[in-house]
Design a protein around this motif. Structure first.
Motif, PDB file in Angstrom:
ATOM      1  N   PRO A 159      15.563  49.415 -44.370  1.00 31.49           N
ATOM      2  CA  PRO A 159      16.009  50.487 -43.481  1.00 31.49           C
ATOM      3  C   PRO A 159      15.526  51.729 -44.297  1.00 31.49           C
ATOM      4  N   LEU A 160      15.217  52.750 -43.558  1.00 30.45           N
ATOM      5  CA  LEU A 160      14.606  54.016 -43.968  1.00 30.45           C
ATOM      6  C   LEU A 160      15.397  54.786 -44.899  1.00 30.45           C
ATOM      7  N   PRO A 161      16.795  54.719 -45.265  1.00 30.29           N
ATOM      8  CA  PRO A 161      17.564  55.134 -46.564  1.00 30.29           C
ATOM      9  C   PRO A 161      17.300  54.466 -47.690  1.00 30.29           C
ATOM     10  N   VAL A 162      17.052  52.815 -47.329  1.00 35.22           N
ATOM     11  CA  VAL A 162      16.926  52.203 -48.548  1.00 35.22           C
ATOM     12  C   VAL A 162      15.327  52.497 -49.216  1.00 35.22           C
ATOM     13  N   GLN A 163      14.526  52.782 -48.269  1.00 37.04           N
ATOM     14  CA  GLN A 163      13.073  52.931 -48.787  1.00 37.04           C
ATOM     15  C   GLN A 163      13.263  54.540 -49.326  1.00 37.04           C
ATOM     16  N   TYR A 164      14.008  55.169 -48.919  1.00 41.44           N
ATOM     17  CA  TYR A 164      13.999  56.556 -49.398  1.00 41.44           C
ATOM     18  C   TYR A 164      14.680  56.547 -50.847  1.00 41.44           C
ATOM     19  N   VAL A 165      15.716  55.798 -51.145  1.00 43.59           N
ATOM     20  CA  VAL A 165      16.425  55.718 -52.387  1.00 43.59           C
ATOM     21  C   VAL A 165      15.510  55.248 -53.307  1.00 43.59           C
ATOM     22  N   LYS A 166      14.632  53.959 -52.892  1.00 46.63           N
ATOM     23  CA  LYS A 166      13.516  53.161 -53.833  1.00 46.63           C
ATOM     24  C   LYS A 166      12.617  54.167 -54.395  1.00 46.63           C
ATOM     25  N   TYR A 167      12.083  55.119 -53.247  1.00 47.34           N
ATOM     26  CA  TYR A 167      11.036  55.970 -53.509  1.00 47.34           C
ATOM     27  C   TYR A 167      11.660  56.978 -54.335  1.00 47.34           C
ATOM     28  N   MET A 168      12.467  57.674 -54.366  1.00 46.57           N
ATOM     29  CA  MET A 168      13.095  58.731 -55.013  1.00 46.57           C
ATOM     30  C   MET A 168      13.311  58.158 -56.533  1.00 46.57           C
ATOM     31  N   GLY A 169      13.904  57.041 -56.385  1.00 43.77           N
ATOM     32  CA  GLY A 169      14.043  56.288 -57.832  1.00 43.77           C
ATOM     33  C   GLY A 169      12.848  56.186 -58.554  1.00 43.77           C
ATOM     34  N   GLY A 170      11.891  55.930 -58.033  1.00 42.40           N
ATOM     35  CA  GLY A 170      10.299  55.711 -58.714  1.00 42.40           C
ATOM     36  C   GLY A 170       9.907  57.133 -58.910  1.00 42.40           C
ATOM     37  N   LEU A 171      10.118  58.017 -58.142  1.00 43.08           N
ATOM     38  CA  LEU A 171       9.481  59.508 -58.308  1.00 43.08           C
ATOM     39  C   LEU A 171      10.217  60.086 -59.754  1.00 43.08           C
ATOM     40  N   VAL A 172      11.386  59.709 -60.095  1.00 47.89           N
ATOM     41  CA  VAL A 172      12.291  60.366 -61.031  1.00 47.89           C
ATOM     42  C   VAL A 172      11.621  59.689 -62.399  1.00 47.89           C
ATOM     43  N   THR A 173      11.177  58.394 -62.220  1.00 49.55           N
ATOM     44  CA  THR A 173      10.555  57.864 -63.593  1.00 49.55           C
ATOM     45  C   THR A 173       9.140  58.261 -63.612  1.00 49.55           C
ATOM     46  N   GLY A 174       8.391  58.973 -62.495  1.00 50.30           N
ATOM     47  CA  GLY A 174       7.262  59.372 -62.649  1.00 50.30           C
ATOM     48  C   GLY A 174       6.504  58.401 -61.765  1.00 50.30           C
ATOM     49  N   ASP A 175       6.816  57.614 -61.109  1.00 46.86           N
ATOM     50  CA  ASP A 175       6.021  56.287 -60.516  1.00 46.86           C
ATOM     51  C   ASP A 175       5.804  56.703 -58.919  1.00 46.86           C
ATOM     52  N   LEU A 176       4.775  57.056 -58.662  1.00 50.87           N
ATOM     53  CA  LEU A 176       4.284  57.462 -57.381  1.00 50.87           C
ATOM     54  C   LEU A 176       3.833  56.190 -56.551  1.00 50.87           C
ATOM     55  N   GLY A 177       3.959  54.928 -57.042  1.00 46.01           N
ATOM     56  CA  GLY A 177       3.615  53.856 -56.131  1.00 46.01           C
ATOM     57  C   GLY A 177       2.239  53.569 -56.105  1.00 46.01           C
ATOM     58  N   VAL A 178       1.943  52.401 -55.215  1.00 46.22           N
ATOM     59  CA  VAL A 178       0.739  52.137 -55.125  1.00 46.22           C
ATOM     60  C   VAL A 178       0.122  52.507 -53.670  1.00 46.22           C
ATOM     61  N   SER A 179      -1.192  52.668 -53.483  1.00 49.29           N
ATOM     62  CA  SER A 179      -1.736  53.004 -52.172  1.00 49.29           C
ATOM     63  C   SER A 179      -1.769  51.693 -51.243  1.00 49.29           C
ATOM     64  N   PHE A 180      -1.386  52.156 -50.004  1.00 48.16           N
ATOM     65  CA  PHE A 180      -1.548  50.999 -48.924  1.00 48.16           C
ATOM     66  C   PHE A 180      -3.072  50.846 -48.710  1.00 48.16           C
ATOM     67  N   GLN A 181      -3.658  51.921 -48.611  1.00 51.28           N
ATOM     68  CA  GLN A 181      -5.067  51.985 -47.942  1.00 51.28           C
ATOM     69  C   GLN A 181      -6.302  51.380 -48.887  1.00 51.28           C
ATOM     70  N   TYR A 182      -6.046  51.799 -50.341  1.00 53.21           N
ATOM     71  CA  TYR A 182      -6.785  51.200 -51.170  1.00 53.21           C
ATOM     72  C   TYR A 182      -5.946  50.079 -51.962  1.00 53.21           C
ATOM     73  N   ASP A 183      -6.031  48.941 -51.743  1.00 56.09           N
ATOM     74  CA  ASP A 183      -4.864  47.961 -51.955  1.00 56.09           C
ATOM     75  C   ASP A 183      -4.856  47.895 -53.559  1.00 56.09           C
ATOM     76  N   ASN A 184      -3.386  48.278 -54.155  1.00 56.19           N
ATOM     77  CA  ASN A 184      -3.036  48.176 -55.303  1.00 56.19           C
ATOM     78  C   ASN A 184      -3.200  49.259 -56.042  1.00 56.19           C
ATOM     79  N   ARG A 185      -4.217  50.411 -55.904  1.00 55.39           N
ATOM     80  CA  ARG A 185      -4.694  51.116 -56.633  1.00 55.39           C
ATOM     81  C   ARG A 185      -3.561  52.237 -56.763  1.00 55.39           C
ATOM     82  N   GLY A 186      -3.185  52.781 -58.001  1.00 53.26           N
ATOM     83  CA  GLY A 186      -2.213  53.544 -58.314  1.00 53.26           C
ATOM     84  C   GLY A 186      -2.249  55.132 -57.927  1.00 53.26           C
ATOM     85  N   VAL A 187      -1.265  55.522 -57.267  1.00 50.47           N
ATOM     86  CA  VAL A 187      -1.418  56.977 -56.461  1.00 50.47           C
ATOM     87  C   VAL A 187      -1.800  58.005 -57.574  1.00 50.47           C
ATOM     88  N   THR A 188      -1.111  57.826 -58.789  1.00 48.28           N
ATOM     89  CA  THR A 188      -1.076  58.866 -59.831  1.00 48.28           C
ATOM     90  C   THR A 188      -2.535  58.843 -59.952  1.00 48.28           C
TER      91      THR A 188
END
Lengths: 568, 308
Positions: free
Chosen positions: B58-87
């Motif tokens: 659900p969107l709120p769950v995704q949101y909490v996950k994303y913000m959790g990552g953000l706090v630790t400086g983790d921007l996640g990985v790209s979908f388009q370029y598989d697994n390449r780090g966004v940072t």
């Protein structure tokens, strides 16, 4: 004074004989490439630096063969890697990693391939049957989340569908290594075009140890890639440039003449043309607005592609409520009311040609060696009279004089003109029809297509493998790509028979497909529009780059640079 | 001053949080999924792929996950370029864009200020008209026309500069010029107006009456006062330039962040869309802070936070 002149002359003579020897050497080493090619390759030969500088329209998203899902990834993975087969200059599969033709069981379900003894990875390890087993399992593993894995292997390799949806274990996939060099493949059903499918990236082998070492970085940088194909990737400046060089460990390295392939990311057509004009690129793609300017250029080329475009006529909105297209005469009227000739010549203006059926021209030919399109001919052409007659009948049957439909299209440049032109043609030629244009981004169009939330849609299809089936099975009842509630028992039966009962009988199978297309057009299930072409400027030095019908757009294995031709 | 900056940084974090939240939910209104070959997949296969992207929660769950990552400086990985780090992707792309932007800003401002000064000093003279024409052309000609023109004339026809791509300093010259035109024109117009106004002030008349030399009047009393309003304009201009421009990057085949942003939107590459949006936001907010601090340095009358 005189003495120095003589010395100079002697020096020049010595030097020139050296140079002649060098160029002679390179052209003789290129002889093997000339042998395998034919016809047009006879006119020139490799000379000078064997380097191509080519444009690429965007960053390569991934070089992981299990995960590639776009044209650029498929193109370049196919140059650094090789499957059991590779497409040759005629688009026919020829053995690649496979050592000769496979042994096929009588029922056509079991293929036993031998792997070439001299097939090697670029780290020196041999390519083994286990590499195929690992790669194919990886492609359908739900954990890989590959798009093409389940799509290409599902219904073809035994148990692929069940494995990709998590219902069976990986080991149950119909592919086994009998020993290091013997690969046994079990198929779900008889697939006459299986060899052609193995040229596709999803079927390439992978060295398990290497892939697992790289982890989630596999395929993302040149050092995370292992080659077994004609070229190796040595540089990858993301979104900027890439470099491929000849892979000396490739089993057929002596055929490969091209030493270097440099790619530059250029997204803007006019920038590409400028780089071509200044000699920095050997090719530049042209959009319609550049064609008029360059159509008389000696180096102007058009390349027909086996990609067709048509109007999808949705019979049930949301899969439930009938639209006007549930009426056959409405479909017939719309399908014949658009002047396609004017459309391709004026609006597209890129060498695209009118098509009056589903199957593109020059894609597949039958047991009689006659092209599919040629055999079936023009089935649903622009015919104003027939369109208007059908239209009057349709209005009578529906008991109304005013019909409004929504036409869905993309939001690109020519897409806007396309929608406007079709709207004008339809409303002018079919009195009482109102077309409401709806232009949306590509992603949204797919979403609306999936939900069947449209009436009329401009859509297209390119082949996934070289066989009539890649087009003909699109419209089976409830097929993943149908998306318009077309359903014909007769058509379904023909496609089923072509892939079942007649799978081993080329002639009967061919006739099934011919009949199926006729049926589609009689029902006016779709309104065929055009077969796409690409226009480009290409330096005459670029030789023997083959345009493929499926998989990678181009094949560079046999390519060479004829620099002398470019200087003329 | 220190307290003021700390307070401002606090506000900045709140602003960033709001921007991240709003963009996150807005982004999910984008039609479609990150799947490339949607029409080739069965519904189950679609689900499996969306699951691995984490898009089935659900969107709120995704949101909490994303913000959790953000706090630790983790921007996640790209979908388009598989697994390449966004940072990593953002770091790679921002470099060329910032270099071009900084060069263009520097050249544009210096030339623009000079042009504006000359125009003001020779008010209603030949130099004034020339500078006005340049300024009007610079603001009204769209940058893609100018870029294409520069490329065709200076690179293709005259061969003085490389046509495009990104391989060294000489490759940055044309895009820099193309980018610098707009800030130059803006600065010139601004400085001219301000300077004319300042030169009409009574303290300038006083200075003249005291017998100060013309150059001393202009440099000591004129420029300093004329530049203050310019800083307000320069801030947003700098952000715009440093964060890349789609058109110039496309015409000169520069691997910059402007192009990356657009391509991530068209492919529904959510992590990159978020990463780029946040990066732009951080740039903008930091720039605003710098401008406020600069105000205080240039004009002693402006006191930050009413402090002493």
């Amino acid at each position: 004074m005189r003495k120095t002149n003589w010395l100079l002359l002697a020096l020049v003579l010595v030097l020139s004989s050296f140079l002649a020897a060098c160029s002679g050497g390179s052209s003789s080493s290129g002889g093997s490439g000339g042998d395998s090619g034919s016809g047009d390759s006879a006119s020139g030969s490799a000379n000078g630096d064997q380097i191509f500088n080519m444009p690429i329209t965007d960053e390569i998203p991934s070089m992981d063969p299990s995960k590639v899902e776009d044209a650029l990834g498929i193109q370049w993975v196919s140059e650094v890697m090789e499957g059991l087969y590779r497409l040759d200059e005629n688009g026919k599969p020829v053995p690649g990693m496979a050592d000769g033709e496979p042994e096929i069981s009588e029922d056509g379900l079991t293929y036993t391939f031998k792997i070439k003894d001299n097939a090697e990875w670029s780290n020196g390890e041999p390519v083994t049957a286990q590499d195929f087993v690992y790669a194919w399992q990886r492609a359908v593993d739900p954990a890989t989340a590959s798009e093409y894995g389940p799509y290409m292997m599902g219904g073809v390799v035994k148990n692929a569908t069940q494995i990709s949806s998590g219902e069976m274990d990986l080991e149950e996939l119909g592919v086994q290594a009998e020993d290091d060099k013997t690969l046994v493949v079990e198929l779900e059903k008889e697939v006459p075009y299986f060899q052609s499918m193995t040229t596709f990236a999803t079927f390439f082998p992978l060295n398990q140890k290497f892939v697992e070492e790289q982890g989630d970085q596999f395929g993302l940088e040149p050092e995370n890639i292992l080659s077994n194909g004609p070229f190796e990737m040595t540089e990858w400046n993301h979104s900027q440039s890439m470099k491929f060089v000849k892979n000396e460990t490739y089993w057929d390295a002596e055929t490969v003449q091209l030493e270097e392939l440099n790619l530059t990311v250029v997204k803007d057509t006019s920038t590409g043309v400028n780089l071509y004009e200044t000699g920095e690129l050997d090719r530049a793609g042209l959009s319609a607005d550049f064609v008029d300017q360059y159509i008389n250029d000696a180096n102007f080329i058009t390349e027909p592609e086996p990609t067709v475009f048509y109007l999808k006529m949705n019979q049930k909105r949301g899969g439930e409520d009938d639209t006007p297209f549930a009426n056959e005469n409405v479909r017939k009227a719309v399908a014949q009311a658009i002047n396609k000739e004017d459309y391709v010549n004026v609006i597209l203006n890129n060498g695209s040609t009118v098509i009056d059926g589903l199957m593109p021209a020059d894609f597949v030919s039958g047991p009689d060696n006659k092209d599919f399109r040629e055999t079936n001919g023009s089935l649903l052409p622009y015919d104003l009279e027939a369109a208007q007659a059908a239209w009057e009948k349709a209005k009578e049957e529906l008991g109304t004089d005013e019909i409004t439909i929504e036409m869905l299209g993309d939001d690109g440049d020519t897409a806007a003109q396309t929608s406007a032109y079709f709207k004008d043609q339809l409303e002018k030629n079919l009195p009482g029809l109102t077309v409401e244009n709806k232009q949306v981004p590509f992603k949204q169009r797919l979403e609306l297509d999936n939900a069947q939330d449209y009436d009329l849609q401009v859509a297209g299809w390119g082949p996934d493998y070289v066989d009539a089936n890649t087009f003909m099975n699109l419209w089976v009842t409830d097929g993943a790509n149908n998306g318009m509630s077309y359903s014909s028992e007769e058509y379904d039966a023909l496609i089923e028979s072509a892939n079942g009962e007649h799978a081993g009988d080329p002639e009967a199978r061919w006739n099934d497909f011919l009949e199926a297309e006729k049926l589609l057009m009689e029902d006016a299930a779709i309104a065929p529009l055009y077969q796409r072409s690409r226009s480009a400027l290409q330096s005459p030095k670029v030789q023997n780059v083959f345009k493929n019908a499926s998989g990678p757009d181009y094949e560079y294995k046999w390519a060479y640079a004829d620099n002398a031709a470019a200087e003329q | 001053m220190g307290k003021y900056i700390a307070q401002r940084i606090g506000y900045m974090l709140i602003t960033l949080f709001l921007i991240a939240t709003i963009s996150f939910f807005l982004m999910h209104f984008l039609p479609g999924t990150p799947i490339t070959n949607e029409n080739k997949l069965s519904p189950e296969q679609r689900e499996i792929i969306l699951e691995t992207y984490g898009l089935n929660d659900p969107l709120p769950v995704q949101y909490v996950k994303y913000m959790g990552g953000l706090v630790t400086g983790d921007l996640g990985v790209s979908f388009q370029y598989d697994n390449r780090g966004v940072t990593q992707i953002l770091m790679d792309r921002i470099g060329p864009s910032m270099q071009l932007g900084a060069q263009a800003l520097l050249i544009g401002t210096i030339l623009g200020v000079l042009l504006g000064l000359v125009a003001a000093i020779y008010h209603n003279g030949f130099m004034d008209y020339t500078s006005t024409i340049v300024a009007v052309l610079g603001t009204s000609i769209p940058s893609f026309v100018f870029a294409a023109l520069l490329q065709y004339v200076l690179a293709v026809q005259l061969g003085w500069f490389p046509v495009a791509t990104w391989e060294g300093f000489s490759y940055t010259i044309l895009p820099t010029i193309a980018l610098a035109i707009f800030p130059m024109a803006t600065c010139a117009r601004f400085v001219r107006t301000e300077m004319i106004e300042v030169l009409g002030e009574e303290y300038i008349t006083t200075a003249r009456a005291k017998g100060l030399k013309g150059s001393a009047i202009i440099f000591k009393h004129g420029i300093r006062n004329a530049l203050i309003p310019l800083i307000t304009v320069l801030g947003p201009l700098a952000v715009g330039l440093l964060t890349g421009t789609l058109v110039i990057e496309k015409v000169f085949a520069v691997p910059g962040i402007g192009q990356q942003f657009v391509s991530s939107v068209t492919t529904n590459d959510f992590p990159i869309i978020m990463g780029t949006t946040l990066l732009f936001a951080v740039f903008f907010i930091v720039m605003l802070l710098i401008i406020d601090i600069l105000y205080g340095l240039i004009d002693p009358r402006i006191r930050l936070a009413g402090g002493k």
